[in-house]
Scaffold this active site. Structure first.
Site, PDB file in Angstrom:
ATOM      1  N   CYS A  30     -37.536 -39.267 -19.886  1.00 54.98           N
ATOM      2  CA  CYS A  30     -37.961 -37.862 -19.871  1.00 54.98           C
ATOM      3  C   CYS A  30     -36.929 -37.007 -20.602  1.00 54.98           C
ATOM      4  O   CYS A  30     -35.747 -37.344 -20.660  1.00 54.98           O
ATOM      5  CB  CYS A  30     -38.099 -37.387 -18.427  1.00 54.98           C
ATOM      6  SG  CYS A  30     -38.544 -35.649 -18.240  1.00 54.98           S
TER       7      CYS A  30
ATOM      8  N   SER B  50     -35.626 -34.238 -19.701  1.00 56.60           N
ATOM      9  CA  SER B  50     -34.605 -33.594 -18.855  1.00 56.60           C
ATOM     10  C   SER B  50     -33.280 -34.360 -18.915  1.00 56.60           C
ATOM     11  O   SER B  50     -32.206 -33.750 -18.987  1.00 56.60           O
ATOM     12  CB  SER B  50     -35.084 -33.499 -17.407  1.00 56.60           C
ATOM     13  OG  SER B  50     -36.190 -32.634 -17.318  1.00 56.60           O
TER      14      SER B  50
ATOM     15  N   HIS C  76     -31.606 -33.566 -22.165  1.00 57.71           N
ATOM     16  CA  HIS C  76     -30.914 -32.267 -22.176  1.00 57.71           C
ATOM     17  C   HIS C  76     -29.452 -32.465 -21.750  1.00 57.71           C
ATOM     18  O   HIS C  76     -28.548 -31.849 -22.307  1.00 57.71           O
ATOM     19  CB  HIS C  76     -31.563 -31.292 -21.189  1.00 57.71           C
ATOM     20  CG  HIS C  76     -32.905 -30.752 -21.617  1.00 57.71           C
ATOM     21  ND1 HIS C  76     -33.113 -30.112 -22.817  1.00 57.71           N
ATOM     22  CD2 HIS C  76     -34.102 -30.737 -20.979  1.00 57.71           C
ATOM     23  CE1 HIS C  76     -34.382 -29.734 -22.898  1.00 57.71           C
ATOM     24  NE2 HIS C  76     -35.004 -30.110 -21.795  1.00 57.71           N
TER      25      HIS C  76
ATOM     26  N   HIS D  49     -34.520 -39.622 -13.457  1.00 56.17           N
ATOM     27  CA  HIS D  49     -35.065 -38.850 -12.329  1.00 56.17           C
ATOM     28  C   HIS D  49     -36.557 -39.063 -12.167  1.00 56.17           C
ATOM     29  O   HIS D  49     -37.167 -38.421 -11.313  1.00 56.17           O
ATOM     30  CB  HIS D  49     -34.788 -37.364 -12.559  1.00 56.17           C
ATOM     31  CG  HIS D  49     -35.542 -36.849 -13.736  1.00 56.17           C
ATOM     32  ND1 HIS D  49     -35.128 -37.075 -15.023  1.00 56.17           N
ATOM     33  CD2 HIS D  49     -36.720 -36.199 -13.820  1.00 56.17           C
ATOM     34  CE1 HIS D  49     -36.017 -36.560 -15.853  1.00 56.17           C
ATOM     35  NE2 HIS D  49     -36.995 -36.039 -15.159  1.00 56.17           N
TER      36      HIS D  49
ATOM     37  N   CYS E 178     -42.103 -37.657 -12.167  1.00 60.32           N
ATOM     38  CA  CYS E 178     -41.879 -36.403 -12.897  1.00 60.32           C
ATOM     39  C   CYS E 178     -43.088 -35.989 -13.714  1.00 60.32           C
ATOM     40  O   CYS E 178     -43.754 -35.019 -13.397  1.00 60.32           O
ATOM     41  CB  CYS E 178     -40.635 -36.462 -13.780  1.00 60.32           C
ATOM     42  SG  CYS E 178     -40.394 -34.928 -14.728  1.00 60.32           S
TER      43      CYS E 178
HETATM   44  N1  APR Z   1     -43.720 -26.464 -31.111  1.00 57.05           N
HETATM   45  C1  APR Z   1     -44.518 -27.304 -30.386  1.00 57.05           C
HETATM   46  N2  APR Z   1     -44.104 -28.498 -29.930  1.00 57.05           N
HETATM   47  C2  APR Z   1     -42.850 -28.883 -30.190  1.00 57.05           C
HETATM   48  C3  APR Z   1     -41.956 -28.067 -30.940  1.00 57.05           C
HETATM   49  C4  APR Z   1     -42.439 -26.797 -31.389  1.00 57.05           C
HETATM   50  N3  APR Z   1     -41.671 -25.976 -32.087  1.00 57.05           N
HETATM   51  N4  APR Z   1     -40.772 -28.733 -31.048  1.00 57.05           N
HETATM   52  C5  APR Z   1     -40.919 -29.915 -30.400  1.00 57.05           C
HETATM   53  N5  APR Z   1     -42.173 -30.010 -29.897  1.00 57.05           N
HETATM   54  C6  APR Z   1     -42.779 -31.123 -29.148  1.00 57.05           C
HETATM   55  C7  APR Z   1     -42.187 -32.496 -29.433  1.00 57.05           C
HETATM   56  O1  APR Z   1     -42.700 -33.050 -30.643  1.00 57.05           O
HETATM   57  C8  APR Z   1     -42.630 -33.273 -28.199  1.00 57.05           C
HETATM   58  O2  APR Z   1     -43.906 -33.862 -28.373  1.00 57.05           O
HETATM   59  O3  APR Z   1     -42.545 -30.942 -27.759  1.00 57.05           O
HETATM   60  C9  APR Z   1     -42.718 -32.197 -27.113  1.00 57.05           C
HETATM   61  C10 APR Z   1     -41.671 -32.391 -26.014  1.00 57.05           C
HETATM   62  O4  APR Z   1     -41.944 -33.614 -25.387  1.00 57.05           O
HETATM   63  P1  APR Z   1     -40.819 -34.623 -24.842  1.00 57.05           P
HETATM   64  O5  APR Z   1     -39.631 -34.584 -25.722  1.00 57.05           O
HETATM   65  O6  APR Z   1     -41.504 -35.927 -24.555  1.00 57.05           O
HETATM   66  O7  APR Z   1     -40.398 -33.916 -23.465  1.00 57.05           O
HETATM   67  P2  APR Z   1     -40.977 -34.103 -21.977  1.00 57.05           P
HETATM   68  O8  APR Z   1     -40.306 -35.247 -21.340  1.00 57.05           O
HETATM   69  O9  APR Z   1     -42.454 -34.038 -22.028  1.00 57.05           O
HETATM   70  O10 APR Z   1     -40.405 -32.799 -21.268  1.00 57.05           O
HETATM   71  C11 APR Z   1     -40.811 -31.500 -21.650  1.00 57.05           C
HETATM   72  O11 APR Z   1     -40.392 -30.481 -19.523  1.00 57.05           O
HETATM   73  O12 APR Z   1     -39.407 -31.237 -17.567  1.00 57.05           O
HETATM   74  C12 APR Z   1     -39.211 -30.542 -18.747  1.00 57.05           C
HETATM   75  O13 APR Z   1     -36.881 -30.925 -19.234  1.00 57.05           O
HETATM   76  C13 APR Z   1     -38.195 -31.219 -19.626  1.00 57.05           C
HETATM   77  O14 APR Z   1     -37.918 -29.326 -20.997  1.00 57.05           O
HETATM   78  C14 APR Z   1     -38.518 -30.606 -20.939  1.00 57.05           C
HETATM   79  C15 APR Z   1     -40.038 -30.447 -20.893  1.00 57.05           C
HETATM   80 ZN    ZN Z   2     -38.637 -35.159 -16.013  1.00 58.10          ZN
END
Ligand code: APR
Ligand code: ZN
Length: 367
Positions: free
Chosen positions: A41, A43, A46, A62, A168
């Protein structure tokens, strides 16, 4: 005490170190879980990148499920052998938030210092020095000691490895739709960020019969993948002004926009994409210090709502079994979410894939 293999973060932006640590026995009110799988994930990412500061060294992870191996004194909710999803938001059960139906915001747990367990200190050690537990979970390890309210029994219907996703992505994403926004049938929805969590917002919106589900991302493969979970339209935010495109597609904006990345500009995008009277829900968790500005008058004049969402506003002890039963009934798709499985030794590769735009969720699996 036992020796466990774990992935340890010693420094931001440095590779994780897979090594053996000492894990204490569970104390009163704690449970030892043998981890079956832990999801990849954002998080955790980050923290790895230093966007969220944290005590170091730390074991991340997590989003997990496993089987109860041992219970500490006075534990009555679970017993050895029970399959459990781990909730990273344990709760005390008696504070104002817990007793008014918002245990995910438990005030007692919020006072627990980062990286430690509610009963105090860490159970993880390396050569006598403390190693911290991310999100009171620390599931990038063969075993984890957690607070008993974080061990949520889910029954035998969903394979425990797949149930990790309920820890999550599913609870956060589907919960954002069902609990935080309470999306009604026929609504129009936009989802900004179609990673593991965003895909679950999409399938949550499908579950409640949203009429239109507009996926927004910066990766074509991720937009295509989102169709499998119910997206009806796709917008590549690199190619057009996504807020304007959403307003055009819907004749003035969506009823609900979900931000599922965690950044100022995408929160702004979500706000700008909703119609008068609509609601923008912020699911993504932004980096320390990130800020967002919105058109100040529009909040009142267009009666927009900008709403935060932590952990899908879930009451984990009821929502996690409910989500597992929806998956068992074929109403939520967990199988298709998992695009790759990795052993713990390949965790850096798994996070490179998350960062590199590979669609779906990766799972670290233990045997
Ligand atoms: N506009 C739209 N989408 C975007 C942009 C943007 N400018 N930049 C990145 N993305 C997309 C990425 O391509 C990716 O598909 O956002 C998505 C983020 O997905 P993941 O990296 O898989 O993150 P995820 O685990 O889904 O978590 C998303 O939720 O719990 C919180 O901390 C976590 O902040 C995080 C969020
Ligand atoms: Zn998570």
């Amino acid at each position: 005490m036992r020796t466990v293999k774990a992935a340890v973060l010693y420094d931001y932006r440095a590779p994780l170190v897979v090594e053996e640590l000492q894990l204490d026995d569970p104390q009163a009110g704690e449970v030892l879980v043998k981890i079956a799988a832990s999801g990849v994930c954002r998080s955790d990412w980050h923290v790895m990148k230093g966007e969220w500061t944290s005590p170091l060294p730390i074991v991340l992870g997590h989003e997990a499920a496993g089987v109860v191996a041992e219970v500490g004194p006075n534990v009555t909710r679970v017993k050895p052998g029970d399959p459990v999803v781990i909730s990273f938001a344990p709760n005390c059960g008696y504070c104002e938030y817990c007793t008014t139906g918002r245990p995910h915001l438990c005030a007692t747990m919020r006072r627990v210092p980062g990286g430690t367990l509610p009963a105090g200190g860490t159970r993880l050690h390396k050569d006598g020095q403390p190693v911290y537990h991310f999100a009171r979970t620390a599931s990038f390890a063969e075993y984890a000691v957690i607070h008993e309210s974080g061990a949520v029994p889910i029954g035998p219907d969903v394979p425990v490895e797949l149930a990790a996703l309920v820890g999550c992505a599913v609870t956060t994403g589907v919960g954002a739709v069902l609990n935080t926004a309470r999306v009604t049938p026929g609504s129009t929805v936009a989802v900004i960020g179609c990673g593991g969590v965003g895909l679950n917002v999409i399938q949550g919106a499908r579950l409640v019969h949203a009429a239109r589900i507009i996926a927004v991302d910066v990766s074509q493969p991720k937009l295509e993948f989102a169709r499998r979970f119910g997206a009806t339209d796709e917008i590549d935010a690199r190619e057009e002004d996504a807020a304007r495109a959403i307003r055009q597609l819907t004749g003035g904006g969506v009823d609900y926009a979900f931000e599922v990345l965690g950044s100022g500009p995408t929160i702004r995008l979500a706000y700008d994409a909703v119609r008068p009277g609509g609601t923008a829900v912020v699911v993504g968790m932004a980096a320390d210090g990130d800020e967002v500005s919105i058109d100040a008058r529009s909040l009142a004049s267009l009666e927009k709502t900008l709403k935060g969402c932590f952990y899908g506003s879930a009451r984990t002890s009821v929502d996690m079994p409910l989500l597992a039963s929806l998956a068992h009934a074929g109403k939520l798709d967990l199988d298709a979410l998992v695009t790759r499985r990795y052993p713990l030794e390949e965790i850096d590769e798994a996070y490179a894939a998350l960062d590199g735009g590979e669609p779906g969720r990766g799972l670290i699996v233990f045997n």
